[in-house]
Design a protein around this motif. Structure first.
Motif, PDB file in Angstrom:
ATOM      1  N   PRO A 165      -3.262   1.427  16.269  1.00 35.90           N
ATOM      2  CA  PRO A 165      -4.236   2.446  15.554  1.00 35.90           C
ATOM      3  C   PRO A 165      -5.972   2.280  16.371  1.00 35.90           C
ATOM      4  N   SER A 166      -6.219   3.653  16.182  1.00 31.20           N
ATOM      5  CA  SER A 166      -7.925   3.813  16.469  1.00 31.20           C
ATOM      6  C   SER A 166      -7.947   3.823  15.096  1.00 31.20           C
ATOM      7  N   GLU A 167      -7.874   3.149  14.074  1.00 33.62           N
ATOM      8  CA  GLU A 167      -8.581   3.465  12.703  1.00 33.62           C
ATOM      9  C   GLU A 167      -7.771   2.267  12.390  1.00 33.62           C
ATOM     10  N   PRO A 168      -9.053   0.834  12.208  1.00 29.13           N
ATOM     11  CA  PRO A 168      -8.136  -0.821  11.980  1.00 29.13           C
ATOM     12  C   PRO A 168      -7.944  -0.697  10.376  1.00 29.13           C
ATOM     13  N   GLY A 169      -8.831   0.750   9.800  1.00 31.34           N
ATOM     14  CA  GLY A 169      -9.398   0.412   8.055  1.00 31.34           C
ATOM     15  C   GLY A 169      -8.448   1.653   7.862  1.00 31.34           C
ATOM     16  N   THR A 170      -7.802   2.113   8.238  1.00 30.11           N
ATOM     17  CA  THR A 170      -7.361   3.026   7.558  1.00 30.11           C
ATOM     18  C   THR A 170      -6.249   2.772   5.566  1.00 30.11           C
ATOM     19  N   SER A 171      -5.718   4.091   5.428  1.00 28.44           N
ATOM     20  CA  SER A 171      -5.402   3.623   4.114  1.00 28.44           C
ATOM     21  C   SER A 171      -4.003   3.011   4.379  1.00 28.44           C
ATOM     22  N   ALA A 172      -3.971   2.090   3.484  1.00 28.69           N
ATOM     23  CA  ALA A 172      -2.262   1.803   3.621  1.00 28.69           C
ATOM     24  C   ALA A 172      -1.131   2.378   3.012  1.00 28.69           C
ATOM     25  N   VAL A 173      -1.464   3.449   2.590  1.00 27.57           N
ATOM     26  CA  VAL A 173      -0.666   4.591   2.441  1.00 27.57           C
ATOM     27  C   VAL A 173       0.385   5.003   3.505  1.00 27.57           C
ATOM     28  N   GLU A 174      -0.556   5.492   4.978  1.00 28.23           N
ATOM     29  CA  GLU A 174      -0.124   5.562   5.809  1.00 28.23           C
ATOM     30  C   GLU A 174       0.513   4.728   6.528  1.00 28.23           C
ATOM     31  N   GLN A 175       1.121   3.865   5.741  1.00 30.74           N
ATOM     32  CA  GLN A 175       2.476   2.424   6.221  1.00 30.74           C
ATOM     33  C   GLN A 175       3.498   3.119   6.029  1.00 30.74           C
ATOM     34  N   LEU A 218       2.055  -1.971  -0.415  1.00 30.18           N
ATOM     35  CA  LEU A 218       0.154  -1.349  -0.789  1.00 30.18           C
ATOM     36  C   LEU A 218       0.270  -2.350  -1.152  1.00 30.18           C
ATOM     37  N   HIS A 219       0.985  -3.844  -1.644  1.00 32.43           N
ATOM     38  CA  HIS A 219       0.709  -5.247  -1.917  1.00 32.43           C
ATOM     39  C   HIS A 219       0.477  -4.930  -4.413  1.00 32.43           C
ATOM     40  N   LEU A 220       1.241  -3.856  -4.879  1.00 30.90           N
ATOM     41  CA  LEU A 220       0.938  -4.281  -5.922  1.00 30.90           C
ATOM     42  C   LEU A 220       2.059  -5.178  -6.605  1.00 30.90           C
ATOM     43  N   LYS A 221       1.831  -5.023  -7.790  1.00 30.90           N
ATOM     44  CA  LYS A 221       2.653  -5.640  -8.425  1.00 30.90           C
ATOM     45  C   LYS A 221       3.606  -5.424  -9.549  1.00 30.90           C
TER      46      LYS A 221
END
Length: 240
Positions: A165-175, A218-221
Motif C-alpha cells: 500500500p502506498s499509504e500505510p496509514g489509510t483508514s481501516a475501513v479499506e480493509q 475495525l477493532h470494535l468490541k
C-alpha cells in the motif's frame, strides 16, 4: 431516493429508446438522483459525438435496459435503488464482459475507486469533478482506456510497482470486503440487521456474521461501538 413510477422518465427510456444518430456513441445512465441525471443528460447530449440512450434509477431495471438499449457505455453511481453500484457492476460484467462502464459518484474515491475497477469498471470520477473531466472520462473509457484522478492513479500505480500500500496509514475501513463495506454503510445510515438482510436478499444470520467480521477488522468490541463508528464514517464521507 427517487422512486420510479410506471410513467417515470427512467422507465420510459428503457421502453422507448431514442432514435439512433449516426456516429454518436450511446450512453446509458444508472443513477437514482433525478437532478444529477437531468444535469448529465444535458451535458452529454450537448456533445457532438455522444448521446444518452436511456436513464435508469434502479438496479432492477439496469440489466434489462442494457439488453434492450445496447449502449456503448454505461455510467453507474455507488448508491442506487436495490443494491449498490459495485455489486451491479459485477452483475453487468458477468453478462456483458465487453461493455465499458464508468463510475460517477459522490462517494470517496480513495475507498471506492479500486473496488470499482476490480468489479469491472474502467474508470471512476467524482460527481464534484468539472463537466470537462466527466466528458473526458467518458471518452477515455469509450476509447478503451482507464480514467482515474491523478491522486488515485498515482496511488494505485505505486501499489502495483512496490507491491505494498502506498499509504500505510489509510483508514481501516479499506480493509473491509465489498459486502462488508456495503453493510457498514447501511448500519451508518441507521438500518437494522433485518432491514439490511431484506434489502440485500441475505439471511439475518449472514448479516450478523458480516457485522462480526466488521467489528473484528475495525477493532470494535460491541454493537453500539459498531453503530457509532459507522455513523461517524457515513457523516464524514458525506462532508468530503
Amino acid at each position: 431516493m427517487a422512486k420510479a413510477s410506471s410513467k417515470s422518465p427512467a422507465q420510459k427510456s428503457a421502453v422507448q429508446p431514442s432514435a439512433a444518430v449516426p456516429d454518436k456513441r450511446r450512453v446509458l445512465i444508472v443513477d437514482d438522483h433525478p437532478i444529477f441525471r437531468n444535469g448529465i443528460i444535458q451535458l452529454i447530449n450537448h456533445e457532438a459525438d455522444l448521446e444518452v440512450c436511456g436513464e435508469i434509477c434502479s438496479a432492477a431495471q439496469a440489466l434489462g435496459a442494457v439488453d434492450q438499449l445496447k449502449p456503448d457505455i454505461v455510467t453507474l453511481d455507488i448508491s442506487i435503488q436495490g443494491t449498490n453500484g459495485i455489486e451491479l457492476m459485477k452483475s453487468i460484467r458477468a453478462v456483458h464482459p465487453q461493455l465499458p462502464a464508468l463510475m460517477i459518484s459522490m462517494h470517496d474515491e480513495s475507498i471506492y475507486a479500486e473496488r470499482a475497477l476490480r468489479a469491472g469498471a474502467r474508470g471512476y470520477v467524482m460527481k464534484a469533478a468539472s463537466s470537462d473531466k466527466v466528458i473526458e472520462a467518458i471518452r477515455r473509457v469509450l476509447s478503451g482506456g482507464l480514467y482515474l484522478s491523478e491522486a488515485i492513479g498515482g496511488r494505485l500505480l505505486d501499489t502495483f510497482l512496490t507491491g505494498r500500500p502506498s499509504e500505510p496509514g489509510t483508514s481501516a475501513v479499506e480493509q473491509l470486503s465489498d459486502r462488508e463495506l456495503e453493510i457498514f454503510r447501511a448500519v451508518g445510515e441507521g438500518r437494522g440487521t433485518r432491514e439490511i438482510a431484506r434489502t440485500l436478499f441475505l439471511s439475518v444470520k449472514t448479516v450478523e456474521t458480516h457485522r462480526a467480521h466488521i467489528k473484528e477488522k475495525l477493532h470494535l468490541k460491541t454493537a453500539p461501538e459498531l453503530v457509532r463508528a459507522a455513523v461517524e464514517w457515513v457523516n464524514r464521507e458525506a462532508n468530503l
